[in-house]
Write an enzyme that holds these catalytic residues in place. Structure first.
Site, PDB file in Angstrom:
ATOM      1  N   ASP A  61     -10.017   0.498  -2.224  1.00 27.67           N
ATOM      2  CA  ASP A  61     -11.242  -0.046  -2.823  1.00 27.67           C
ATOM      3  C   ASP A  61     -11.622   0.785  -4.050  1.00 27.67           C
ATOM      4  OD1 ASP A  61     -12.047   2.228  -1.506  1.00 27.67           O
ATOM      5  OD2 ASP A  61     -13.789   1.316  -0.541  1.00 27.67           O
ATOM      6  N   GLU A 198     -10.686  12.740   4.326  1.00 27.54           N
ATOM      7  CA  GLU A 198     -11.103  13.040   2.941  1.00 27.54           C
ATOM      8  C   GLU A 198     -12.136  14.161   2.902  1.00 27.54           C
ATOM      9  OE1 GLU A 198     -12.104   9.626   0.540  1.00 27.54           O
ATOM     10  OE2 GLU A 198     -12.726  10.894  -1.142  1.00 27.54           O
TER      11      GLU A 198
END
Ligand code: KIV
Length: 291
Positions: A61, A198
């Site tokens: 995305d 992340e």
């Protein structure tokens, strides 16, 4: 696949090689062999990365920022991402293609998540999907896994929740570390085939990688993960301005393109382009025959 080194390419051309599948990645983890993942959003990048031997491509995305020019990943829609996933899956034969489910397309319920994932698989040819979030996403992961849809769970810093998390902040520090490790185990139990981690301290990501038997893919999560991912425009030096600490630039593609565009301008202004070799003579017997 007879040997794991062939994950990174061998003497065969991409056409002769078989598709990377989830058991290959799991076997790599079992053997302690690391692999690299890149984002891709178009045909040329995808085919170059396939030729280089990248086994997994993510149509992230992050196309929101890197293709459509938004400031965050939030605005991009399913309808905008589907053609990009289709381009990547149509162009490549070997890499596993993962489609990111965009913000708002899966959080409402497991059913919403299922229907969005099915669109990416049916209409775009994705082989797997990725969703972001914490343990509140376990029902979504369970639903996909039970439906035969491979799902990667994205934990730690989750950009779609940047407003809730107070911006781009490292996750999993202090007491939060244990919560993150527990959630990683829960995602494995729910059926996730891999975890993307992340912006998490190296030690915590290393502990997560040891705690689960599914592969972990790190971005800003240190060298202890089983695989690493970067956004390709960051990795290749197309992006300018402030770069996150976790980015390493392997090329200066922006410099190369800038130079090429400036040379083109100069050539046009100085009437050096097009030259005779780029132009069509009035009469050319050879060309007439081959037209
Ligand atoms: O969309 C994306 O690019 C990502 C990165 C963290 C790899 O999810």
């Amino acid at each position: 696949m007879s040997d794991t080194t062939s994950l990174y390419g061998n003497n065969q051309s991409p056409e002769q090689q078989s598709r990377i599948r989830i058991p290959h990645l799991q076997r790599m983890k079992a053997l302690g062999q690391k692999w690299a993942m890149l984002t891709a959003y178009d045909m040329y990048a995808a085919s170059i990365f396939e030729e280089a031997g990248i086994p997994v491509l993510l149509v992230g995305d992050s196309a929101s920022n890197n293709v459509f020019g938004h400031e965050s990943t939030l605005p991009v829609t399913v309808d905008e991402l589907i053609p990009l996933v289709r381009a990547v899956s149509r162009t490549t034969r070997r890499p596993l293609v993962i489609a990111d489910l965009p913000f708002g397309s899966y959080q409402a319920s497991p059913e919403q998540c299922f229907h969005t994932a099915v669109r990416f698989m049916k209409e775009a040819g994705a082989h797997a999907v990725k969703i972001e979030g914490g343990v509140e996403m376990l029902p979504q992961v369970e639903k996909l896994a039970r439906s035969g849809i491979p799902v990667m769970a994205h934990i730690g810093f989750t950009p779609q929740a940047e407003h809730q998390l107070g911006g781009y902040r490292v996750q999993g520090r202090g007491q939060d570390a244990q919560r993150l490790i527990e959630s990683a185990r829960a995602f494995e139990a729910a059926g996730a085939f891999a975890l993307l981690i992340e912006m998490v301290p190296d030690e915590v990501a290393t502990q997560i990688s040891a705690a689960v038997s599914i592969p972990t893919v790190g971005i800003g999560a240190g060298v202890g993960c089983d695989a690493q991912v970067l956004v390709w425009q960051d990795m290749a030096g197309l992006r300018t301005g402030h770069l996150p600490r976790f980015v390493k630039q392997y090329a200066d593609l922006r410099g190369v393109l800038l130079g090429a565009a400036q040379d083109f301008i100069d050539d046009v202004q100085m009437s050096r382009f097009p030259g005779p070799e780029h132009s069509f003579p009035l009469e050319n017997a050879q060309e007439k025959n081959h037209r």
